[in-house]
Design a protein around this motif. Structure first.
Motif, PDB file in Angstrom:
ATOM      1  N   GLY A   1      14.758   6.748  -3.549  1.00 45.69           N
ATOM      2  CA  GLY A   1      13.430   7.890  -3.304  1.00 45.69           C
ATOM      3  C   GLY A   1      13.367   7.875  -1.739  1.00 45.69           C
ATOM      4  O   GLY A   1      13.895   6.982  -0.798  1.00 45.69           O
TER       5      GLY A   1
ATOM      6  N   TYR B   1       7.618   8.735  -0.096  1.00 50.79           N
ATOM      7  CA  TYR B   1       7.454   8.393  -1.414  1.00 50.79           C
ATOM      8  C   TYR B   1       6.852   7.061  -1.355  1.00 50.79           C
ATOM      9  O   TYR B   1       5.750   6.632  -1.802  1.00 50.79           O
ATOM     10  N   TRP B   2       7.686   6.098  -0.562  1.00 50.50           N
ATOM     11  CA  TRP B   2       7.332   4.514  -0.526  1.00 50.50           C
ATOM     12  C   TRP B   2       6.031   4.485   0.255  1.00 50.50           C
ATOM     13  O   TRP B   2       5.207   3.371  -0.012  1.00 50.50           O
TER      14      TRP B   2
END
Ligand code: HEM
Length: 148
Positions: free
Chosen positions: A119, A123-124
């Motif tokens: 990802g 996202y993180w």
């Protein structure tokens, strides 16, 4: 005495566990940013592995052991009634969620280690708020004991 000692050890384990849960995705982000630099990613890979093996896994086990010890001491002191109270059920939901999150992060590390896509950085950055939100709910559940 036993209860307070277990509570102290439980809180210390939770601090170490949370530190790892919050820091590992930060390393994932640096890892993703440098995915094309083999020398750099090998350092992140080592940091991720050490954080999981030396901090997060032992801290999770300790938090579980001392947490279950507290459940036992609570049970001896006040009977089984608290097991169905709203604060305790909330705490159980939090325990399942945070342990599941830990599992998700370790599975993600294995993917990253194999060179698979995990990802985007964005996202993180976003999902890294998840464990902190769960922690807020869990701490409020045990300190306010709502529904007791
Ligand atoms: C891993 C499994 C866990 C178990 C089985 C567990 C269980 C417990 C139990 C039974 C208590 C005592 C509640 C009371 O009698 O008032 C407690 C206290 C506490 N727990 Fe956990 N817990 C776990 C994980 C966590 C996590 C992940 C957090 C925070 C993110 C957390 C934060 C706390 C705090 C701050 C207290 C102290 C509350 C106080 O007495 O002032 N616990 N836990």
């Amino acid at each position: 005495m036993n209860y307070d000692l277990f509570r102290a050890l439980h809180i210390l384990s939770v601090i170490a566990w949370m530190a790892g849960l919050l820091y590992l995705p930060r390393i994932f982000i640096y890892h993703i940013q440098n995915h094309d630099k083999a020398e750099v990613t090998s350092v992140f890979r080592m940091m991720e592995r050490k954080l999981i093996k030396l901090i997060m896994n032992p801290a999770m086990i300790a938090a579980w052991i001392f947490g279950c010890g507290l459940i036992y001491i609570d049970y001896k002191a006040r009977g089984a009634g608290f097991l169905t109270q709203a604060w305790f059920l909330t705490k159980i939901a939090g325990i399942i969620a945070i342990t599941g999150w830990h599992h998700y992060l370790t599975v993600t590390f294995k993917k990253l280690d194999r060179g698979e896509d995990i990802g985007s950085e964005k996202y993180w950055r976003i999902v890294n708020e998840v464990p902190f939100v769960i922690a807020i709910i869990m701490v409020l559940a045990v300190t306010l004991e709502f529904g007791a």
